[in-house]
Design a protein around this motif. Structure first.
Motif, PDB file in Angstrom:
ATOM      1  N   ALA A 142      -6.533 -45.910  -3.548  1.00 28.19           N
ATOM      2  CA  ALA A 142      -6.255 -47.107  -2.750  1.00 28.19           C
ATOM      3  C   ALA A 142      -7.358 -48.158  -2.872  1.00 28.19           C
ATOM      4  N   LEU A 143      -8.436 -47.831  -3.586  1.00 28.09           N
ATOM      5  CA  LEU A 143      -9.589 -48.718  -3.682  1.00 28.09           C
ATOM      6  C   LEU A 143      -9.680 -49.384  -5.043  1.00 28.09           C
ATOM      7  N   SER A 144     -10.296 -50.549  -5.067  1.00 30.13           N
ATOM      8  CA  SER A 144     -10.742 -51.160  -6.308  1.00 30.13           C
ATOM      9  C   SER A 144     -12.235 -50.889  -6.399  1.00 30.13           C
ATOM     10  N   VAL A 145     -12.755 -50.813  -7.618  1.00 28.61           N
ATOM     11  CA  VAL A 145     -14.166 -50.505  -7.815  1.00 28.61           C
ATOM     12  C   VAL A 145     -14.805 -51.580  -8.681  1.00 28.61           C
ATOM     13  N   ALA A 146     -15.980 -52.042  -8.248  1.00 31.28           N
ATOM     14  CA  ALA A 146     -16.766 -52.982  -9.048  1.00 31.28           C
ATOM     15  C   ALA A 146     -18.131 -52.365  -9.317  1.00 31.28           C
ATOM     16  N   VAL A 147     -18.567 -52.475 -10.558  1.00 32.79           N
ATOM     17  CA  VAL A 147     -19.901 -52.043 -10.945  1.00 32.79           C
ATOM     18  C   VAL A 147     -20.620 -53.264 -11.487  1.00 32.79           C
ATOM     19  N   ASN A 148     -21.745 -53.575 -10.870  1.00 34.46           N
ATOM     20  CA  ASN A 148     -22.542 -54.745 -11.259  1.00 34.46           C
ATOM     21  C   ASN A 148     -21.709 -56.027 -11.282  1.00 34.46           C
ATOM     22  N   GLY A 149     -20.830 -56.153 -10.282  1.00 30.48           N
ATOM     23  CA  GLY A 149     -20.062 -57.377 -10.098  1.00 30.48           C
ATOM     24  C   GLY A 149     -18.805 -57.492 -10.934  1.00 30.48           C
ATOM     25  N   THR A 150     -18.449 -56.445 -11.690  1.00 35.45           N
ATOM     26  CA  THR A 150     -17.258 -56.482 -12.537  1.00 35.45           C
ATOM     27  C   THR A 150     -16.313 -55.355 -12.142  1.00 35.45           C
ATOM     28  N   LEU A 151     -15.045 -55.696 -11.886  1.00 35.27           N
ATOM     29  CA  LEU A 151     -14.065 -54.658 -11.585  1.00 35.27           C
ATOM     30  C   LEU A 151     -13.958 -53.722 -12.778  1.00 35.27           C
ATOM     31  N   CYS A 152     -13.852 -52.423 -12.487  1.00 32.05           N
ATOM     32  CA  CYS A 152     -13.808 -51.454 -13.578  1.00 32.05           C
ATOM     33  C   CYS A 152     -12.945 -50.261 -13.207  1.00 32.05           C
ATOM     34  N   ASP A 153     -12.712 -49.409 -14.185  1.00 30.57           N
ATOM     35  CA  ASP A 153     -11.991 -48.169 -14.007  1.00 30.57           C
ATOM     36  C   ASP A 153     -12.895 -47.159 -13.300  1.00 30.57           C
ATOM     37  N   VAL A 154     -12.311 -46.258 -12.531  1.00 25.83           N
ATOM     38  CA  VAL A 154     -13.099 -45.274 -11.785  1.00 25.83           C
ATOM     39  C   VAL A 154     -13.801 -44.259 -12.688  1.00 25.83           C
ATOM     40  N   GLU A 197     -15.297 -45.248 -15.587  1.00 27.88           N
ATOM     41  CA  GLU A 197     -16.247 -46.011 -16.403  1.00 27.88           C
ATOM     42  C   GLU A 197     -17.672 -45.571 -16.049  1.00 27.88           C
ATOM     43  N   PRO A 198     -18.443 -45.067 -17.002  1.00 23.58           N
ATOM     44  CA  PRO A 198     -19.813 -44.629 -16.690  1.00 23.58           C
ATOM     45  C   PRO A 198     -20.707 -45.790 -16.236  1.00 23.58           C
ATOM     46  N   PHE A 199     -21.643 -45.484 -15.358  1.00 24.83           N
ATOM     47  CA  PHE A 199     -22.639 -46.467 -14.934  1.00 24.83           C
ATOM     48  C   PHE A 199     -24.026 -45.857 -15.096  1.00 24.83           C
ATOM     49  N   GLY A 200     -25.024 -46.708 -15.123  1.00 22.13           N
ATOM     50  CA  GLY A 200     -26.388 -46.236 -15.299  1.00 22.13           C
ATOM     51  C   GLY A 200     -27.226 -46.425 -14.045  1.00 22.13           C
ATOM     52  N   SER A 201     -28.440 -45.940 -14.117  1.00 23.32           N
ATOM     53  CA  SER A 201     -29.386 -46.111 -13.025  1.00 23.32           C
ATOM     54  C   SER A 201     -29.619 -47.600 -12.801  1.00 23.32           C
ATOM     55  N   GLY A 202     -29.750 -47.985 -11.544  1.00 26.74           N
ATOM     56  CA  GLY A 202     -29.970 -49.380 -11.198  1.00 26.74           C
ATOM     57  C   GLY A 202     -28.688 -50.160 -10.971  1.00 26.74           C
ATOM     58  N   SER A 203     -27.539 -49.510 -11.151  1.00 25.80           N
ATOM     59  CA  SER A 203     -26.249 -50.189 -10.962  1.00 25.80           C
ATOM     60  C   SER A 203     -25.966 -50.409  -9.482  1.00 25.80           C
ATOM     61  N   THR A 204     -25.159 -51.434  -9.210  1.00 24.33           N
ATOM     62  CA  THR A 204     -24.642 -51.699  -7.873  1.00 24.33           C
ATOM     63  C   THR A 204     -23.155 -51.397  -7.900  1.00 24.33           C
TER      64      THR A 204
END
Length: 86
Positions: free
Chosen positions: A55-67, A69-76
């Motif tokens: 039911a949620l949308s996800v943004a990583v570092n200000g960009t909508l992405c797939d759940v 999608e890998p992220f790194g240290s320091g990400s928001t």
């Protein structure tokens, strides 16, 4: 899946029902989660969240992405609950 043995520090910004449940507008976590899906599982366990990830949308570092999608240290990371309108 979505976890690694590498710890990473991430910032979370909370809105809506998630913010109300957690009681914080933002927090910083050290996690082994490598994807928004894995991190949300941690948040569900830690805070008792009841909103399904689907039911949620996800943004990583200000960009909508797939759940997944890998992220790194320091990400928001931001989990955006559904918004009502009128």
């Amino acid at each position: 899946m979505g976890r690694s043995s590498e710890a990473r520090t991430v910032s979370l910004v909370h809105f809506g029902a998630i913010r109300e449940k957690i009681g914080l507008s933002c927090e910083t976590l050290v996690t082994e989660a490598a994807t928004p899906r894995a991190l949300y599982r941690e948040l569900e366990e830690r805070h008792g969240l009841e909103i399904p990830l689907s039911a949620l949308s996800v943004a990583v570092n200000g960009t909508l992405c797939d759940v997944d999608e890998p992220f790194g240290s320091g990400s928001t990371i931001i989990y955006l609950p559904p918004f009502g309108g009128g």
